[in-house]
Design a protein around this motif. Structure first.
Motif, PDB file in Angstrom:
ATOM      1  N   MET A   1     -17.171  35.879 -42.506  1.00  0.00           N
ATOM      2  CA  MET A   1     -17.071  35.075 -43.702  1.00  0.00           C
ATOM      3  C   MET A   1     -15.829  34.454 -44.010  1.00  0.00           C
ATOM      4  SD  MET A   1     -18.663  34.616 -46.459  1.00  0.00           S
ATOM      5  CE  MET A   1     -17.705  33.302 -47.115  1.00  0.00           C
ATOM      6  N   SER A   2     -15.805  33.427 -44.562  1.00  0.00           N
ATOM      7  CA  SER A   2     -14.568  32.675 -44.680  1.00  0.00           C
ATOM      8  C   SER A   2     -14.402  32.305 -46.176  1.00  0.00           C
ATOM      9  CB  SER A   2     -14.613  31.528 -43.853  1.00  0.00           C
ATOM     10  OG  SER A   2     -15.590  30.893 -44.298  1.00  0.00           O
ATOM     11  N   VAL A   3     -12.959  32.325 -46.510  1.00  0.00           N
ATOM     12  CA  VAL A   3     -12.815  31.951 -47.840  1.00  0.00           C
ATOM     13  C   VAL A   3     -11.802  30.692 -47.615  1.00  0.00           C
ATOM     14  CG1 VAL A   3     -11.121  32.598 -49.684  1.00  0.00           C
ATOM     15  CG2 VAL A   3     -12.542  34.123 -48.609  1.00  0.00           C
ATOM     16  N   LEU A   4     -12.407  29.551 -48.631  1.00  0.00           N
ATOM     17  CA  LEU A   4     -11.689  28.425 -48.518  1.00  0.00           C
ATOM     18  C   LEU A   4     -10.542  28.442 -48.966  1.00  0.00           C
ATOM     19  CD1 LEU A   4     -14.549  25.945 -49.089  1.00  0.00           C
ATOM     20  CD2 LEU A   4     -13.556  26.757 -46.980  1.00  0.00           C
ATOM     21  N   SER A   5      -9.280  27.603 -48.350  1.00  0.00           N
ATOM     22  CA  SER A   5      -7.958  27.533 -48.891  1.00  0.00           C
ATOM     23  C   SER A   5      -8.022  26.764 -50.138  1.00  0.00           C
ATOM     24  CB  SER A   5      -7.133  26.762 -47.876  1.00  0.00           C
ATOM     25  OG  SER A   5      -7.543  25.606 -47.533  1.00  0.00           O
ATOM     26  N   SER A   6      -9.195  26.048 -50.400  1.00  0.00           N
ATOM     27  CA  SER A   6      -9.102  25.047 -51.460  1.00  0.00           C
ATOM     28  C   SER A   6      -9.626  25.688 -52.672  1.00  0.00           C
ATOM     29  CB  SER A   6     -10.107  23.765 -51.375  1.00  0.00           C
ATOM     30  OG  SER A   6     -11.152  24.228 -51.219  1.00  0.00           O
ATOM     31  N   GLY A  69     -17.192  39.875 -42.644  1.00  0.00           N
ATOM     32  CA  GLY A  69     -17.889  38.957 -42.772  1.00  0.00           C
ATOM     33  C   GLY A  69     -18.919  38.557 -41.326  1.00  0.00           C
ATOM     34  N   PHE A  70     -20.078  38.296 -41.535  1.00  0.00           N
ATOM     35  CA  PHE A  70     -20.850  38.018 -40.407  1.00  0.00           C
ATOM     36  C   PHE A  70     -20.596  36.657 -39.736  1.00  0.00           C
ATOM     37  CE2 PHE A  70     -22.672  41.511 -42.394  1.00  0.00           C
ATOM     38  CZ  PHE A  70     -23.280  42.318 -41.452  1.00  0.00           C
ATOM     39  N   THR A  71     -20.384  35.614 -40.809  1.00  0.00           N
ATOM     40  CA  THR A  71     -20.220  34.284 -40.320  1.00  0.00           C
ATOM     41  C   THR A  71     -18.658  33.986 -39.492  1.00  0.00           C
ATOM     42  OG1 THR A  71     -21.121  33.705 -42.304  1.00  0.00           O
ATOM     43  CG2 THR A  71     -19.891  31.997 -41.331  1.00  0.00           C
ATOM     44  N   SER A  72     -17.716  34.363 -39.915  1.00  0.00           N
ATOM     45  CA  SER A  72     -16.583  34.316 -39.047  1.00  0.00           C
ATOM     46  C   SER A  72     -16.531  35.019 -37.905  1.00  0.00           C
ATOM     47  CB  SER A  72     -15.216  34.778 -39.893  1.00  0.00           C
ATOM     48  OG  SER A  72     -15.301  36.101 -40.293  1.00  0.00           O
ATOM     49  N   ALA A  73     -17.154  36.164 -37.735  1.00  0.00           N
ATOM     50  CA  ALA A  73     -17.193  36.788 -36.556  1.00  0.00           C
ATOM     51  C   ALA A  73     -17.955  36.042 -35.318  1.00  0.00           C
ATOM     52  CB  ALA A  73     -17.778  38.249 -36.643  1.00  0.00           C
ATOM     53  N   TRP A  74     -19.115  35.286 -35.785  1.00  0.00           N
ATOM     54  CA  TRP A  74     -19.796  34.559 -34.830  1.00  0.00           C
ATOM     55  C   TRP A  74     -19.135  33.248 -34.541  1.00  0.00           C
ATOM     56  CZ3 TRP A  74     -26.012  35.050 -36.115  1.00  0.00           C
ATOM     57  CH2 TRP A  74     -26.193  36.355 -36.020  1.00  0.00           C
ATOM     58  N   ARG A  75     -18.642  32.798 -35.565  1.00  0.00           N
ATOM     59  CA  ARG A  75     -17.752  31.248 -35.390  1.00  0.00           C
ATOM     60  C   ARG A  75     -16.630  31.667 -34.502  1.00  0.00           C
ATOM     61  NH1 ARG A  75     -16.748  30.353 -40.295  1.00  0.00           N
ATOM     62  NH2 ARG A  75     -14.500  30.736 -40.425  1.00  0.00           N
ATOM     63  N   ALA A 143     -25.400  35.853 -46.696  1.00  0.00           N
ATOM     64  CA  ALA A 143     -25.620  36.260 -47.876  1.00  0.00           C
ATOM     65  C   ALA A 143     -24.758  37.113 -48.630  1.00  0.00           C
ATOM     66  CB  ALA A 143     -26.958  36.887 -47.810  1.00  0.00           C
ATOM     67  N   SER A 144     -24.390  38.344 -47.968  1.00  0.00           N
ATOM     68  CA  SER A 144     -23.266  39.214 -48.278  1.00  0.00           C
ATOM     69  C   SER A 144     -21.992  38.650 -48.492  1.00  0.00           C
ATOM     70  CB  SER A 144     -23.137  40.641 -47.338  1.00  0.00           C
ATOM     71  OG  SER A 144     -22.890  40.054 -46.159  1.00  0.00           O
ATOM     72  N   ILE A 411     -10.967  34.455 -42.312  1.00  0.00           N
ATOM     73  CA  ILE A 411     -10.798  35.869 -42.895  1.00  0.00           C
ATOM     74  C   ILE A 411     -11.303  36.579 -41.647  1.00  0.00           C
ATOM     75  CG2 ILE A 411     -12.057  37.629 -44.351  1.00  0.00           C
ATOM     76  CD1 ILE A 411     -11.105  36.472 -46.636  1.00  0.00           C
ATOM     77  N   ASP A 412     -10.784  37.733 -41.222  1.00  0.00           N
ATOM     78  CA  ASP A 412     -11.056  38.472 -40.203  1.00  0.00           C
ATOM     79  C   ASP A 412     -12.315  39.096 -40.431  1.00  0.00           C
ATOM     80  OD1 ASP A 412     -10.091  39.422 -37.345  1.00  0.00           O
ATOM     81  OD2 ASP A 412     -10.998  41.426 -38.553  1.00  0.00           O
TER      82      ASP A 412
END
Length: 413
Positions: A1-6, A69-75, A143-144, A411-412
């Protein structure tokens, strides 16, 4: 998962403030929602519904504090060859199958009937999971991740969530066509190999994937990445974060098992989005009950009942409140609305892909990947392969949406 700086001005969860921040109004509101929601749901919809709302809250806290987060781990694995996040996901899945398989083989847990999330494995799953994978990278989360970062104050993720819901309800219009495509019947490792045989097969697969990430990471980076240092320790770290990723994996596995015990089936997220979208469609004059998806007995009942009677919905609500509380405890609840236009466009496109893909693939990173594999479902593994391929494409598309210097801060996890 990521959180945008904006979308947030808060520090990274891996570099928390040394002093305990005040809880603040958002944290107090989150506590009130969790407590009052549990009581009201218990009174009007039963004690189990109230308990599941609290489980959702605990999931939100766990996801946020562990930044799981699943997204950032895969990215990060695709872009940099760093596999720590993926290895922790394998720990998560290993814990889950060890907990789930004996109960699913027996058919009961603490005297209550239980069943897994086992679905057909066909072209719809492949296409839907691939769409979802692309959407993960453009929308900025799974989703999560969408729920816990939205609850944690990330304004951009509210855009992703809105279009996630829209994509979900649009998919229900076409759902019968997707299910008519060639498909294998539901296949369960628990039924095929038995509980302990299924566990052995599953653990071998997870170990192979973890081993592959080690090989790739060492070849591309020379050494394995170490977990970042956290300034908080002991109970302060437990209460305010950041948690080690492994803490998050253990918490998610146990809470999914609690969901199985209470609800009789594993944790899911995105069926609620389709329900919310369908109720919204009803409010503006559409008739979702005419669509085949909403004509199955379970879906028809969900559409006619209150959303507070829907297990997935109340757990999603609890998750958002729990993440809001966790962000407040960490001193990081600070929404901002100055979101770059391309980032908003990515949230729109990503949200639509996430919603549509999750529905036709029988679930998301939670319902299909985590809970599907925890249930021994073949479709969970097929989903993972197709979604990973979608993530590869999504990573390639990200530079167009996220310009240099405005890219999402990682985010890690």
């Amino acid at each position: 998962m990521s959180v945008l700086s904006s979308s947030t001005v808060s520090p990274s969860p891996q570099s928390p403030q040394s002093e305990a921040p005040p809880l603040g109004a958002p944290g107090l509101i989150a506590i009130a929602v969790l407590l009052l929601g549990t009581v009201v749901l218990g009174l009007f919809y039963g004690a189990v519904q109230g308990a599941l709302f609290l489980v959702g809250g605990a999931l939100g806290i766990s996801l946020y504090h562990a930044a799981f987060g699943f997204t950032s781990a895969w990215r990060v694995f695709i872009a940099e060859g760093r596999g720590r996040g993926l290895r922790v996901q394998m720990i998560l899945l290993a814990l889950a199958v060890i907990l789930f398989f004996p109960a699913l083989a027996d058919g009961t847990l603490f005297g209550n009937p239980v069943k897994g999330s086992v679905s057909p494995a066909g072209l719809g799953v492949v296409m839907g999971a691939f769409m979802f994978g692309v959407g993960m990278q453009l929308g900025g989360g799974c989703a999560s991740g969408t729920l816990f970062t939205a609850g944690g104050g990330n304004a951009r993720m509210l855009v992703t969530l809105l279009f996630f819901i829209i994509g979900s309800v649009v998919a229900t219009v076409h759902f019968d066509w997707w299910t008519s495509l060639p498909s294998l019947p539901p296949v369960s490792l628990v039924q095929t190999f038995g509980a302990w045989g299924g566990i052995a097969v599953s653990l071998a697969i997870f170990a192979a994937i973890a081993g592959l990430t080690v090989i790739v990471e060492r070849r591309r980076n020379g050494a394995l990445e170490r977990a970042p240092h956290a300034s908080r320790t002991g109970f302060g770290r437990f209460l305010r974060g950041p948690w080690p990723l492994v803490w998050g994996a253990v918490a998610l596995a146990l809470l999914n098992f609690a969901t199985l015990a209470l609800a009789g089936r594993p944790w899911g997220i995105t069926s609620a989005f389709a329900l919310w979208g369908a109720k919204g469609a009803q409010a503006i004059g559409f008739d979702p009950s005419a669509w085949a998806y909403w004509q199955t007995p379970a879906n028809a009942k969900a559409l006619s009942d209150s959303v507070f009677a829907d297990v997935t919905s109340i757990m999603d609500f609890g998750l958002i409140a729990g993440a809001m509380l966790a962000a407040s405890l960490a001193g990081r609840f600070a929404p901002r609305l100055d979101i770059p236009l391309r980032s908003v466009l990515a949230a729109v496109v990503g949200g639509l892909l996430l919603g549509y893909g999750a529905r036709i693939a029988y679930g998301c990173n939670i319902g299909a990947y985590f809970s599907g594999i925890a249930s021994g479902s073949l479709h969970g593994y097929l989903w993972a392969v197709a979604a990973f391929a979608g993530n590869v494409l999504g990573v390639r598309l990200r530079p167009w949406f996220f310009l240099e210097g405005r890219a999402p801060a990682r985010i890690d996890g």
